[in-house]
Scaffold this motif. Structure first.
Motif, PDB file in Angstrom:
ATOM      1  N   THR A   1       0.838  -1.193   0.000  1.00 27.99           N
ATOM      2  CA  THR A   1       0.000   0.000   0.000  1.00 27.99           C
ATOM      3  C   THR A   1       0.875   1.245   0.000  1.00 27.99           C
ATOM      4  O   THR A   1       2.049   1.198   0.373  1.00 27.99           O
ATOM      5  N   VAL A   2       0.309   2.355  -0.433  1.00 25.20           N
ATOM      6  CA  VAL A   2       0.972   3.654  -0.370  1.00 25.20           C
ATOM      7  C   VAL A   2       0.069   4.587   0.429  1.00 25.20           C
ATOM      8  O   VAL A   2      -1.097   4.772   0.088  1.00 25.20           O
ATOM      9  N   THR A   3       0.605   5.136   1.508  1.00 28.53           N
ATOM     10  CA  THR A   3      -0.140   6.046   2.367  1.00 28.53           C
ATOM     11  C   THR A   3       0.418   7.455   2.211  1.00 28.53           C
ATOM     12  O   THR A   3       1.634   7.645   2.211  1.00 28.53           O
ATOM     13  N   CYS A   4      -0.472   8.439   2.076  1.00 26.15           N
ATOM     14  CA  CYS A   4      -0.064   9.836   1.956  1.00 26.15           C
ATOM     15  C   CYS A   4      -0.594  10.616   3.156  1.00 26.15           C
ATOM     16  O   CYS A   4      -1.759  10.466   3.525  1.00 26.15           O
ATOM     17  N   VAL A   5       0.267  11.431   3.739  1.00 29.62           N
ATOM     18  CA  VAL A   5      -0.106  12.209   4.919  1.00 29.62           C
ATOM     19  C   VAL A   5       0.321  13.656   4.700  1.00 29.62           C
ATOM     20  O   VAL A   5       1.475  13.922   4.366  1.00 29.62           O
ATOM     21  N   ALA A   6      -0.625  14.598   4.895  1.00 33.04           N
ATOM     22  CA  ALA A   6      -0.297  16.014   4.774  1.00 33.04           C
ATOM     23  C   ALA A   6       0.622  16.411   5.920  1.00 33.04           C
ATOM     24  O   ALA A   6       0.422  16.010   7.061  1.00 33.04           O
ATOM     25  N   ASP A   7       1.623  17.221   5.612  1.00 32.56           N
ATOM     26  CA  ASP A   7       2.605  17.661   6.605  1.00 32.56           C
ATOM     27  C   ASP A   7       2.855  19.148   6.379  1.00 32.56           C
ATOM     28  O   ASP A   7       3.836  19.543   5.760  1.00 32.56           O
ATOM     29  N   GLY A   8       1.937  19.984   6.852  1.00 27.96           N
ATOM     30  CA  GLY A   8       2.050  21.413   6.590  1.00 27.96           C
ATOM     31  C   GLY A   8       1.823  21.689   5.114  1.00 27.96           C
ATOM     32  O   GLY A   8       0.818  21.292   4.534  1.00 27.96           O
ATOM     33  N   ASN A   9       2.787  22.364   4.495  1.00 30.34           N
ATOM     34  CA  ASN A   9       2.701  22.650   3.067  1.00 30.34           C
ATOM     35  C   ASN A   9       3.277  21.520   2.225  1.00 30.34           C
ATOM     36  O   ASN A   9       3.388  21.640   1.002  1.00 30.34           O
ATOM     37  N   ASN A  10       3.644  20.436   2.869  1.00 26.96           N
ATOM     38  CA  ASN A  10       4.282  19.318   2.186  1.00 26.96           C
ATOM     39  C   ASN A  10       3.462  18.048   2.397  1.00 26.96           C
ATOM     40  O   ASN A  10       2.490  18.041   3.132  1.00 26.96           O
ATOM     41  N   CYS A  11       3.883  16.986   1.745  1.00 24.33           N
ATOM     42  CA  CYS A  11       3.224  15.697   1.921  1.00 24.33           C
ATOM     43  C   CYS A  11       4.275  14.606   2.096  1.00 24.33           C
ATOM     44  O   CYS A  11       5.340  14.653   1.483  1.00 24.33           O
ATOM     45  N   VAL A  12       3.948  13.649   2.962  1.00 24.46           N
ATOM     46  CA  VAL A  12       4.767  12.458   3.132  1.00 24.46           C
ATOM     47  C   VAL A  12       3.998  11.287   2.544  1.00 24.46           C
ATOM     48  O   VAL A  12       2.807  11.143   2.774  1.00 24.46           O
ATOM     49  N   ALA A  13       4.686  10.468   1.764  1.00 25.26           N
ATOM     50  CA  ALA A  13       4.077   9.249   1.225  1.00 25.26           C
ATOM     51  C   ALA A  13       5.033   8.102   1.468  1.00 25.26           C
ATOM     52  O   ALA A  13       6.250   8.254   1.323  1.00 25.26           O
ATOM     53  N   TYR A  14       4.489   6.945   1.851  1.00 28.18           N
ATOM     54  CA  TYR A  14       5.351   5.798   2.107  1.00 28.18           C
ATOM     55  C   TYR A  14       4.621   4.504   1.781  1.00 28.18           C
ATOM     56  O   TYR A  14       3.395   4.445   1.790  1.00 28.18           O
ATOM     57  N   THR A  15       5.409   3.481   1.489  1.00 27.16           N
ATOM     58  CA  THR A  15       4.848   2.169   1.204  1.00 27.16           C
ATOM     59  C   THR A  15       4.762   1.344   2.477  1.00 27.16           C
ATOM     60  O   THR A  15       5.442   1.632   3.464  1.00 27.16           O
ATOM     61  N   CYS A  16       3.937   0.327   2.443  1.00 26.66           N
ATOM     62  CA  CYS A  16       3.871  -0.648   3.524  1.00 26.66           C
ATOM     63  C   CYS A  16       3.544  -2.001   2.906  1.00 26.66           C
ATOM     64  O   CYS A  16       2.562  -2.127   2.177  1.00 26.66           O
ATOM     65  N   GLY A  17       4.402  -2.990   3.158  1.00 26.80           N
ATOM     66  CA  GLY A  17       4.186  -4.325   2.616  1.00 26.80           C
ATOM     67  C   GLY A  17       5.256  -4.766   1.649  1.00 26.80           C
ATOM     68  O   GLY A  17       5.437  -5.964   1.417  1.00 26.80           O
ATOM     69  N   LEU A  18       5.996  -3.817   1.078  1.00 24.74           N
ATOM     70  CA  LEU A  18       7.077  -4.192   0.153  1.00 24.74           C
ATOM     71  C   LEU A  18       8.140  -5.030   0.848  1.00 24.74           C
ATOM     72  O   LEU A  18       8.719  -5.942   0.246  1.00 24.74           O
ATOM     73  N   SER A  19       8.402  -4.722   2.123  1.00 25.97           N
ATOM     74  CA  SER A  19       9.491  -5.406   2.832  1.00 25.97           C
ATOM     75  C   SER A  19       9.215  -6.890   3.038  1.00 25.97           C
ATOM     76  O   SER A  19      10.127  -7.659   3.326  1.00 25.97           O
ATOM     77  N   LEU A  20       7.959  -7.300   2.899  1.00 25.72           N
ATOM     78  CA  LEU A  20       7.636  -8.718   3.061  1.00 25.72           C
ATOM     79  C   LEU A  20       8.063  -9.538   1.853  1.00 25.72           C
ATOM     80  O   LEU A  20       8.265 -10.742   1.955  1.00 25.72           O
ATOM     81  N   THR A  21       8.206  -8.864   0.718  1.00 29.21           N
ATOM     82  CA  THR A  21       8.617  -9.572  -0.512  1.00 29.21           C
ATOM     83  C   THR A  21       9.910  -9.035  -1.092  1.00 29.21           C
ATOM     84  O   THR A  21      10.725  -9.789  -1.613  1.00 29.21           O
ATOM     85  N   ASP A  22      10.104  -7.724  -0.997  1.00 28.25           N
ATOM     86  CA  ASP A  22      11.274  -7.112  -1.636  1.00 28.25           C
ATOM     87  C   ASP A  22      12.320  -6.608  -0.653  1.00 28.25           C
ATOM     88  O   ASP A  22      13.329  -6.035  -1.056  1.00 28.25           O
ATOM     89  N   LYS A  23      12.069  -6.759   0.666  1.00 27.54           N
ATOM     90  CA  LYS A  23      13.048  -6.479   1.721  1.00 27.54           C
ATOM     91  C   LYS A  23      13.358  -4.995   1.913  1.00 27.54           C
ATOM     92  O   LYS A  23      14.388  -4.636   2.477  1.00 27.54           O
ATOM     93  N   TYR A  24      12.491  -4.110   1.469  1.00 29.50           N
ATOM     94  CA  TYR A  24      12.693  -2.680   1.701  1.00 29.50           C
ATOM     95  C   TYR A  24      11.340  -1.979   1.625  1.00 29.50           C
ATOM     96  O   TYR A  24      10.350  -2.540   1.153  1.00 29.50           O
ATOM     97  N   GLU A  25      11.291  -0.744   2.136  1.00 27.10           N
ATOM     98  CA  GLU A  25      10.134   0.118   1.972  1.00 27.10           C
ATOM     99  C   GLU A  25      10.609   1.445   1.389  1.00 27.10           C
ATOM    100  O   GLU A  25      11.809   1.732   1.349  1.00 27.10           O
ATOM    101  N   LEU A  26       9.663   2.266   0.938  1.00 26.78           N
ATOM    102  CA  LEU A  26       9.980   3.547   0.305  1.00 26.78           C
ATOM    103  C   LEU A  26       9.278   4.683   1.030  1.00 26.78           C
ATOM    104  O   LEU A  26       8.188   4.516   1.577  1.00 26.78           O
ATOM    105  N   ILE A  27       9.903   5.865   1.015  1.00 25.89           N
ATOM    106  CA  ILE A  27       9.298   7.056   1.597  1.00 25.89           C
ATOM    107  C   ILE A  27       9.731   8.268   0.803  1.00 25.89           C
ATOM    108  O   ILE A  27      10.820   8.287   0.211  1.00 25.89           O
TER     109      ILE A  27
END
Length: 213
Positions: free
Chosen positions: A81-107
């Motif tokens: 999954t990809v989750t997006c969270v507002a952070d002031g005038n910016n946004c944070v987005a990150y993956t969840c679940g990649l590490s179970l198959t590909d051994k890493y996550e992204l942000i």
């Protein structure tokens, strides 16, 4: 006074009202708490703002649980999954679940809207499944600046626990995955001139480095 009148008095919009009704229907506990909040309001023990805050809390919890259930279902099916969270005038987005198959996550944390940053993170995640190296460049599909493909680059985060802690990521929540990832890559995206960090003319205020000490 029925609930619709109360919702109108406290400026509770149609979406919030519909969500609250759904939460009340599914949970007797929520129904009881709403009844008690309404009683306090009717007795003038709390004002409009107080009732609004109490009811909104149930809406937020209900939506959060729905999102959690959706994420858990997708992850259990081998997806991410990809989750997006507002952070002031910016946004944070990150993956969840990649590490179970590909051994890493992204942000990524950037000065772009949630729809754009979510799309970028998802696109890079899909491209990385074909193989990658640290520092690799990517062209984001269907996105251009000055008629040129929009660019991104991945850089490995040095302090994974700090990234998880400071951004309160679901990666550290065992309801999502049993163990937090050992590797997280930050996705750097180009500035408005399609320049990446370290390149001549890059706008230093455009991005945030999550991997620095």
């Amino acid at each position: 006074m029925d609930l619709s009148d109360i919702f109108e008095d406290i400026n509770f919009n149609e979406y919030q009202a519909a969500t609250l009704y759904a939460a009340m229907k599914e949970s007797p506990t929520v129904l009881d708490k709403v009844d008690r909040a309404i009683a306090l309001y009717s007795a003038s023990e709390i004002d409009n703002n107080g009732l609004y805050a109490l009811l909104l809390e149930h809406v937020i919890k209900y939506n959060s649980q729905k999102l959690l259930n959706k994420h858990k279902e997708r992850i259990s099916n081998g997806e991410f999954t990809v989750t997006c969270v507002a952070d002031g005038n910016n946004c944070v987005a990150y993956t969840c679940g990649l590490s179970l198959t590909d051994k890493y996550e992204l942000i990524s944390r950037q000065r772009v809207g949630p729809k754009a940053i979510g799309y970028i993170v998802n696109d890079v995640a899909e491209q990385m499944k074909d193989g990658f190296i640290d520092g690799q460049f990517f062209y984001i599909k269907h996105m251009q600046i000055n008629r040129k493909p929009y660019r991104a680059r991945i850089v490995r985060c040095l302090d994974v626990p700090r990234v998880i802690r400071e951004y309160a990521l679901a990666l550290g929540n065992k309801e999502y995955i049993e163990k937090p990832p050992q590797v997280i890559y930050q996705i750097q995206i180009a500035d408005k001139n399609n320049k990446l960090p370290g390149e001549a003319g890059y706008d230093e205020e455009w991005t945030y480095e999550l991997f620095a000490d």
